[in-house]
Design a protein around this motif. Structure first.
Motif, PDB file in Angstrom:
ATOM      1  N   ARG A   3     -10.450  -5.923 -10.653  1.00 26.37           N
ATOM      2  CA  ARG A   3     -10.243  -5.329 -11.972  1.00 26.37           C
ATOM      3  C   ARG A   3     -11.597  -5.014 -12.637  1.00 26.37           C
ATOM      4  O   ARG A   3     -11.793  -3.917 -13.173  1.00 26.37           O
ATOM      5  CB  ARG A   3      -9.418  -6.275 -12.842  1.00 26.37           C
ATOM      6  CG  ARG A   3      -8.991  -5.675 -14.173  1.00 26.37           C
ATOM      7  CD  ARG A   3      -8.048  -6.572 -14.968  1.00 26.37           C
ATOM      8  NE  ARG A   3      -8.625  -7.895 -15.204  1.00 26.37           N
ATOM      9  CZ  ARG A   3      -8.243  -9.018 -14.597  1.00 26.37           C
ATOM     10  NH1 ARG A   3      -7.274  -8.995 -13.699  1.00 26.37           N
ATOM     11  NH2 ARG A   3      -8.815 -10.165 -14.862  1.00 26.37           N
ATOM     12  N   ARG A   4     -12.543  -5.955 -12.581  1.00 31.43           N
ATOM     13  CA  ARG A   4     -13.866  -5.721 -13.175  1.00 31.43           C
ATOM     14  C   ARG A   4     -14.586  -4.574 -12.468  1.00 31.43           C
ATOM     15  O   ARG A   4     -15.249  -3.751 -13.101  1.00 31.43           O
ATOM     16  CB  ARG A   4     -14.725  -6.996 -13.100  1.00 31.43           C
ATOM     17  CG  ARG A   4     -14.276  -8.094 -14.036  1.00 31.43           C
ATOM     18  CD  ARG A   4     -15.290  -9.218 -14.113  1.00 31.43           C
ATOM     19  NE  ARG A   4     -15.655  -9.784 -12.829  1.00 31.43           N
ATOM     20  CZ  ARG A   4     -15.107 -10.871 -12.278  1.00 31.43           C
ATOM     21  NH1 ARG A   4     -14.146 -11.514 -12.916  1.00 31.43           N
ATOM     22  NH2 ARG A   4     -15.519 -11.318 -11.107  1.00 31.43           N
ATOM     23  N   ASP A  41     -19.603 -10.205  -8.869  1.00 31.60           N
ATOM     24  CA  ASP A  41     -19.660  -8.788  -9.232  1.00 31.60           C
ATOM     25  C   ASP A  41     -20.725  -8.034  -8.447  1.00 31.60           C
ATOM     26  O   ASP A  41     -20.664  -6.808  -8.338  1.00 31.60           O
ATOM     27  CB  ASP A  41     -19.912  -8.633 -10.732  1.00 31.60           C
ATOM     28  CG  ASP A  41     -18.678  -9.017 -11.552  1.00 31.60           C
ATOM     29  OD1 ASP A  41     -17.586  -9.142 -10.959  1.00 31.60           O
ATOM     30  OD2 ASP A  41     -18.827  -9.225 -12.778  1.00 31.60           O
ATOM     31  N   GLU A  92     -13.082  -1.295 -13.641  1.00 31.45           N
ATOM     32  CA  GLU A  92     -13.534  -0.984 -15.005  1.00 31.45           C
ATOM     33  C   GLU A  92     -14.961  -0.445 -14.999  1.00 31.45           C
ATOM     34  O   GLU A  92     -15.280   0.498 -15.730  1.00 31.45           O
ATOM     35  CB  GLU A  92     -13.441  -2.232 -15.884  1.00 31.45           C
ATOM     36  CG  GLU A  92     -12.024  -2.646 -16.222  1.00 31.45           C
ATOM     37  CD  GLU A  92     -11.973  -4.020 -16.898  1.00 31.45           C
ATOM     38  OE1 GLU A  92     -13.036  -4.643 -17.103  1.00 31.45           O
ATOM     39  OE2 GLU A  92     -10.853  -4.453 -17.223  1.00 31.45           O
ATOM     40  N   ARG A  93     -15.819  -1.038 -14.163  1.00 30.39           N
ATOM     41  CA  ARG A  93     -17.196  -0.549 -14.077  1.00 30.39           C
ATOM     42  C   ARG A  93     -17.237   0.865 -13.498  1.00 30.39           C
ATOM     43  O   ARG A  93     -18.008   1.713 -13.945  1.00 30.39           O
ATOM     44  CB  ARG A  93     -18.048  -1.488 -13.222  1.00 30.39           C
ATOM     45  CG  ARG A  93     -18.506  -2.723 -13.947  1.00 30.39           C
ATOM     46  CD  ARG A  93     -19.599  -3.455 -13.199  1.00 30.39           C
ATOM     47  NE  ARG A  93     -19.348  -3.646 -11.781  1.00 30.39           N
ATOM     48  CZ  ARG A  93     -18.674  -4.657 -11.247  1.00 30.39           C
ATOM     49  NH1 ARG A  93     -18.168  -5.584 -12.032  1.00 30.39           N
ATOM     50  NH2 ARG A  93     -18.483  -4.746  -9.947  1.00 30.39           N
ATOM     51  N   ALA A 139     -14.849   3.125 -13.693  1.00 32.69           N
ATOM     52  CA  ALA A 139     -14.331   4.050 -14.705  1.00 32.69           C
ATOM     53  C   ALA A 139     -15.382   4.317 -15.782  1.00 32.69           C
ATOM     54  O   ALA A 139     -15.546   5.460 -16.222  1.00 32.69           O
ATOM     55  CB  ALA A 139     -13.060   3.480 -15.333  1.00 32.69           C
ATOM     56  N   ALA A 140     -16.089   3.266 -16.180  1.00 31.25           N
ATOM     57  CA  ALA A 140     -17.135   3.436 -17.194  1.00 31.25           C
ATOM     58  C   ALA A 140     -18.272   4.291 -16.649  1.00 31.25           C
ATOM     59  O   ALA A 140     -18.825   5.138 -17.360  1.00 31.25           O
ATOM     60  CB  ALA A 140     -17.659   2.078 -17.643  1.00 31.25           C
TER      61      ALA A 140
END
Length: 186
Positions: free
Chosen positions: A159-160, A111, A163-164, A166-167
């Motif tokens: 994907r992770r 990540d 998501e980060r 978007a957050a």
């Protein structure tokens, strides 16, 4: 002027040396050869006993507790294991254990990477080391760590990452923007 406790220790050392059949040359306790060693050992033992009676060893940490690590089994490498634990050393040990701990933290390491090519490179290196560890015949615990599927891991990484992002975008829209410059005066 000497300390009375030191004088008492020297006196007791001379007495023990005489009991063991060693003659002391002068009153200060200096003795030739083996008598000097007996004198030193007796002096040290007496000093320890005086300190115990004074209570110097009463409030030491761990007093009255059993020594940790003493068990029913004998481990000849106990000292190196304890050193690794107390110093929090990493990168030491059999490949099976190193790969197992690396596998646990591999997602977090991936990540931190920003490019897909870097993620693929790290995963290929990890899989190569797992295969090499399985082939080695040097002993140690068996290698139970599985190689990772590069395509599946790259998809999970993407994907992770999405998501980060978007957050982070949602958090940025919720926080009010601050003015760059001070208030305008009219």
């Amino acid at each position: 002027m000497t300390d009375p406790r030191e004088e008492a220790a020297r006196y007791r050392a001379r007495q023990q040396a005489r009991r063991h059949g060693h003659e002391i040359d002068d009153e200060e306790g200096a003795a030739p050869g083996i008598a000097a060693a007996v004198d030193r050992a007796a002096f040290i033992e007496t000093a320890i006993q005086v300190a115990i009676r004074r209570g110097d060893f009463d409030d030491l940490p761990g007093a009255g507790k059993p020594l940790e690590g003493l068990g029913d089994h004998h481990d000849p490498d106990w000292w190196i294991r304890r050193k690794i634990e107390t110093e929090n050393l990493t990168g030491l040990g059999p490949p099976a254990l190193l790969l197992r701990t690396e596998d646990r933290g591999l997602d977090a390491e991936l990540d931190l990477l920003g490019r897909e090519a870097d993620v693929r490179s790290v995963l290929e290196d990890f899989n190569r080391r797992v295969r090499d560890a399985r082939r080695q015949l040097q002993g140690g615990p068996p290698v139970v760590t599985e190689p990772r599927d590069v395509e599946v891991e790259v998809e999970a990484w993407a994907r992770r990452r999405a998501e980060r992002a978007a957050a982070a975008g949602a958090n940025a829209s919720e926080t009010p923007r601050r003015r760059r410059f001070g208030l305008r005066r009219r």
